[in-house]
Motif scaffolding. Sequence first.
Motif, mmCIF file in Angstrom:
data_model
loop_
_atom_site.group_PDB
_atom_site.id
_atom_site.type_symbol
_atom_site.label_atom_id
_atom_site.label_comp_id
_atom_site.label_asym_id
_atom_site.label_seq_id
_atom_site.Cartn_x
_atom_site.Cartn_y
_atom_site.Cartn_z
ATOM 1 N N PRO A 45 0.828 -1.214 0.000
ATOM 2 C CA PRO A 45 0.000 0.000 0.000
ATOM 3 C C PRO A 45 0.862 1.264 0.000
ATOM 4 C CG PRO A 45 -0.696 -1.538 1.713
ATOM 5 C CD PRO A 45 0.613 -2.021 1.214
ATOM 6 N N MET A 46 0.538 2.205 -0.896
ATOM 7 C CA MET A 46 1.254 3.481 -0.956
ATOM 8 C C MET A 46 0.262 4.616 -1.148
ATOM 9 S SD MET A 46 4.858 2.896 -2.972
ATOM 10 C CE MET A 46 4.146 2.495 -4.551
ATOM 11 N N ASN A 47 0.652 5.820 -0.738
ATOM 12 C CA ASN A 47 -0.190 6.991 -0.898
ATOM 13 C C ASN A 47 -0.439 7.284 -2.376
ATOM 14 O OD1 ASN A 47 -0.297 7.452 1.888
ATOM 15 N ND2 ASN A 47 1.642 8.579 1.842
ATOM 16 N N TRP A 48 -1.592 7.892 -2.675
ATOM 17 C CA TRP A 48 -1.961 8.119 -4.072
ATOM 18 C C TRP A 48 -0.988 9.045 -4.787
ATOM 19 C CZ3 TRP A 48 -2.683 12.797 -6.287
ATOM 20 C CH2 TRP A 48 -2.957 13.892 -5.453
ATOM 21 N N TRP A 49 -0.464 10.063 -4.081
ATOM 22 C CA TRP A 49 0.440 11.001 -4.749
ATOM 23 C C TRP A 49 1.754 10.323 -5.133
ATOM 24 C CZ3 TRP A 49 5.170 11.842 -2.576
ATOM 25 C CH2 TRP A 49 5.310 11.540 -1.213
ATOM 26 N N ARG A 50 2.186 9.371 -4.295
ATOM 27 C CA ARG A 50 3.383 8.608 -4.648
ATOM 28 C C ARG A 50 3.095 7.693 -5.836
ATOM 29 N NH1 ARG A 50 7.782 8.086 -1.375
ATOM 30 N NH2 ARG A 50 6.579 8.826 0.427
ATOM 31 N N GLY A 51 1.899 7.083 -5.829
ATOM 32 C CA GLY A 51 1.501 6.261 -6.961
ATOM 33 C C GLY A 51 1.392 7.063 -8.240
ATOM 34 N N ASN A 52 0.916 8.289 -8.138
ATOM 35 C CA ASN A 52 0.807 9.159 -9.308
ATOM 36 C C ASN A 52 2.179 9.458 -9.900
ATOM 37 O OD1 ASN A 52 0.999 12.268 -10.203
ATOM 38 N ND2 ASN A 52 -1.000 11.463 -10.825
ATOM 39 N N MET A 53 3.160 9.769 -9.047
ATOM 40 C CA MET A 53 4.504 10.077 -9.540
ATOM 41 C C MET A 53 5.179 8.847 -10.136
ATOM 42 S SD MET A 53 5.564 13.276 -9.339
ATOM 43 C CE MET A 53 3.989 13.577 -10.138
ATOM 44 N N ILE A 85 23.990 0.754 -15.467
ATOM 45 C CA ILE A 85 22.546 0.996 -15.608
ATOM 46 C C ILE A 85 21.772 -0.299 -15.415
ATOM 47 C CG2 ILE A 85 20.730 1.664 -17.227
ATOM 48 C CD1 ILE A 85 22.707 3.659 -18.441
ATOM 49 N N PHE A 86 22.255 -1.366 -16.002
ATOM 50 C CA PHE A 86 21.556 -2.646 -15.851
ATOM 51 C C PHE A 86 21.674 -3.186 -14.432
ATOM 52 C CE2 PHE A 86 20.637 -2.964 -20.296
ATOM 53 C CZ PHE A 86 19.567 -3.849 -20.345
ATOM 54 N N GLY A 87 22.748 -2.850 -13.755
ATOM 55 C CA GLY A 87 22.854 -3.210 -12.355
ATOM 56 C C GLY A 87 21.758 -2.537 -11.543
ATOM 57 N N TYR A 88 21.527 -1.260 -11.864
ATOM 58 C CA TYR A 88 20.420 -0.560 -11.199
ATOM 59 C C TYR A 88 19.085 -1.190 -11.579
ATOM 60 C CZ TYR A 88 16.594 2.698 -10.817
ATOM 61 O OH TYR A 88 15.367 3.237 -10.570
ATOM 62 N N PHE A 89 18.929 -1.541 -12.854
ATOM 63 C CA PHE A 89 17.689 -2.183 -13.304
ATOM 64 C C PHE A 89 17.376 -3.424 -12.479
ATOM 65 C CE2 PHE A 89 17.357 -0.636 -17.997
ATOM 66 C CZ PHE A 89 17.107 0.639 -17.527
ATOM 67 N N LEU A 90 18.399 -4.241 -12.257
ATOM 68 C CA LEU A 90 18.192 -5.476 -11.492
ATOM 69 C C LEU A 90 17.781 -5.172 -10.060
ATOM 70 C CD1 LEU A 90 21.136 -7.700 -12.790
ATOM 71 C CD2 LEU A 90 18.697 -7.935 -13.313
ATOM 72 N N LEU A 91 18.422 -4.173 -9.457
ATOM 73 C CA LEU A 91 18.051 -3.795 -8.093
ATOM 74 C C LEU A 91 16.607 -3.311 -8.028
ATOM 75 C CD1 LEU A 91 21.211 -1.912 -6.741
ATOM 76 C CD2 LEU A 91 20.291 -4.102 -5.962
ATOM 77 N N ALA A 92 16.253 -2.418 -8.971
ATOM 78 C CA ALA A 92 14.903 -1.852 -8.969
ATOM 79 C C ALA A 92 13.850 -2.916 -9.242
ATOM 80 C CB ALA A 92 14.810 -0.739 -10.011
ATOM 81 N N THR A 93 14.211 -3.928 -10.023
ATOM 82 C CA THR A 93 13.269 -4.989 -10.369
ATOM 83 C C THR A 93 13.135 -6.020 -9.266
ATOM 84 O OG1 THR A 93 13.857 -4.717 -12.706
ATOM 85 C CG2 THR A 93 12.709 -6.733 -12.111
ATOM 86 N N LEU A 94 14.231 -6.286 -8.563
ATOM 87 C CA LEU A 94 14.241 -7.353 -7.569
ATOM 88 C C LEU A 94 13.878 -6.890 -6.157
ATOM 89 C CD1 LEU A 94 17.468 -9.210 -8.757
ATOM 90 C CD2 LEU A 94 15.116 -10.020 -8.975
ATOM 91 N N LEU A 95 14.043 -5.593 -5.891
ATOM 92 C CA LEU A 95 13.714 -5.086 -4.568
ATOM 93 C C LEU A 95 12.238 -4.698 -4.488
ATOM 94 C CD1 LEU A 95 16.812 -2.851 -3.716
ATOM 95 C CD2 LEU A 95 16.216 -5.070 -2.726
ATOM 96 N N PRO A 96 11.657 -4.666 -3.298
ATOM 97 C CA PRO A 96 10.272 -4.218 -3.146
ATOM 98 C C PRO A 96 10.068 -2.845 -3.779
ATOM 99 C CG PRO A 96 11.056 -5.188 -1.106
ATOM 100 C CD PRO A 96 12.248 -5.108 -2.019
ATOM 101 N N ILE A 97 8.891 -2.604 -4.308
ATOM 102 C CA ILE A 97 8.635 -1.385 -5.066
ATOM 103 C C ILE A 97 8.801 -0.126 -4.235
ATOM 104 C CG2 ILE A 97 6.140 -1.440 -4.617
ATOM 105 C CD1 ILE A 97 5.792 -0.393 -7.525
ATOM 106 N N ASN A 98 8.601 -0.236 -2.920
ATOM 107 C CA ASN A 98 8.710 0.956 -2.080
ATOM 108 C C ASN A 98 10.135 1.235 -1.614
ATOM 109 O OD1 ASN A 98 8.737 -1.319 -0.467
ATOM 110 N ND2 ASN A 98 7.648 -0.354 1.238
ATOM 111 N N ARG A 99 11.082 0.381 -1.984
ATOM 112 C CA ARG A 99 12.470 0.561 -1.551
ATOM 113 C C ARG A 99 13.206 1.613 -2.392
ATOM 114 N NH1 ARG A 99 14.747 -3.696 1.387
ATOM 115 N NH2 ARG A 99 13.227 -4.284 2.993
ATOM 116 N N ILE A 100 13.209 1.430 -3.722
ATOM 117 C CA ILE A 100 13.912 2.349 -4.610
ATOM 118 C C ILE A 100 12.911 3.199 -5.392
ATOM 119 C CG2 ILE A 100 15.416 2.564 -6.614
ATOM 120 C CD1 ILE A 100 16.941 0.146 -5.712
ATOM 121 N N ILE A 101 12.040 2.513 -6.148
ATOM 122 C CA ILE A 101 11.098 3.220 -7.012
ATOM 123 C C ILE A 101 10.201 4.154 -6.199
ATOM 124 C CG2 ILE A 101 9.120 2.887 -8.548
ATOM 125 C CD1 ILE A 101 10.443 0.333 -9.540
ATOM 126 N N GLY A 102 9.680 3.656 -5.096
ATOM 127 C CA GLY A 102 8.779 4.458 -4.290
ATOM 128 C C GLY A 102 9.453 5.648 -3.630
#
Length: 478
Positions: free
Chosen positions: A47-55, A165-182
Amino acid sequence: MITFFGALLLLIAGYAVYSKFVERVFVIDDSNRTPAYTKRDNFDFVPMNWWRGNMIQLLNIAGLGPIYGAVMGALYGPVAFIWIVIGTIFAGAVHDYFSGMLSMRHGGAQYPSIVGRYLGNTVKSLITVVSLVLSVLVAAAFTAGPAQLIAQLTPLSFTVALLIIFGYFLLATLLPINRIIGKIYPLLGGILLFMAVAIGVSLLFQDNPIPNLTLTNLHPQELPIWPLLMVTISCGAISGFHCTQSPIVACTMKRESHGRKIFYGAMVIEGIIALVWAAAGMTFFNGTGGLQEALAQGGPSYVVNEISISLLGTLGGILAILGVIILPITTGDTALRSSRMILTEGLSKFFNMEGKVKVLIVTLSVAAPALFLATIDYTFLWRYVGWTNQVVATVMLWTATMYLLKNKKLHWICGVPALFMTGVVCTYIFYAPEGLHLSYKLSVMIGFSLTAVVLGWYVRQIFIHRHANLAKAANKAA
């Protein structure tokens, strides 16, 4: 300039009025528990706030799409404003809203599963392949560009930059969405918005006024508006890539009423960004002829860099560099994340896909081809992304149409734009160089004929569902 401000006000009005109409047609219910709670795993379902989901949604669907595409579309002149406004309000935002909300209603289902539910397993199988190919190509394209720029500006080689860049891709893909992307996407979204607002305000003080509406095709090469403009400006009007991204955020929604702000709202913001950059392209180089010369000199990245530095000075140069490097990466990482989620969902019917090792294997299986494509001259493949992207969008609109038909709702809000986009992709496939490259007149005739066939199918579906609903009502009455 009047046309530009009129288009801007229409986009804002579209969100204020039409988005609420679309929401009423869909019928939300905040008493329903969303997948973020019912399937919470603190990985994809958080669960995340709507404004974070919007961004997050904005960065997922935008990147450099509404900038580069809008600059290329500006070659057609102010008619591009019309497509951005109409496409965003009645097609793109509706497309994004239904792709996100249907995913949420079906437990965070991925795009191919939603298609299969309403259009059948044959279409689902086809669209699964197309979606994965599209996402991998997007990830590759949005990696190679930033890596090349990093290699030019730093001591790092292209290969090293690519691996980072692909190293970052793997981290962003493998970690929970609220860790990096969120955490970082709201900040990067702020950069994207600031850049657009600053460019838009600066245009008001230029000697060259923003051109007003004319239906004349101003393209220097006299390329036809239909259907090329609708494929050139996809992000910023309607893009099929978006429906592969919406389920990512649908898995994080706290309540159904947030969908309008997240999905419809993000698309309107993207439309405004595209509007600003289309205006900048037409104005800064003193017409479409000057813009064509600038594009020939260094492509869209050169145009964006020139506009940013000239209008915003040193700050503009920094923002341009950050934009060209960071913004594509924020689309590439979620392209791989959505690919991983689509593939995992598809394989889960045959194998138990739980466990970090299996998630890693699936991620690497989609990351490897993206990395390979980023290292070669895959321009010939990228030429197919444009119409493939719009085919995916068209299928999503027909999926939403069937959902509305089955639930006895106003299906035309999706059916009309679906029919329009059917005409676009059918004509484009026959006319474009990467298609059959037929004459324009013949391509239009074939495209409209195929669209008429689809219209016949649509009308038949209306009568079938109407008859089925009447039969159900009669059985209940009996």
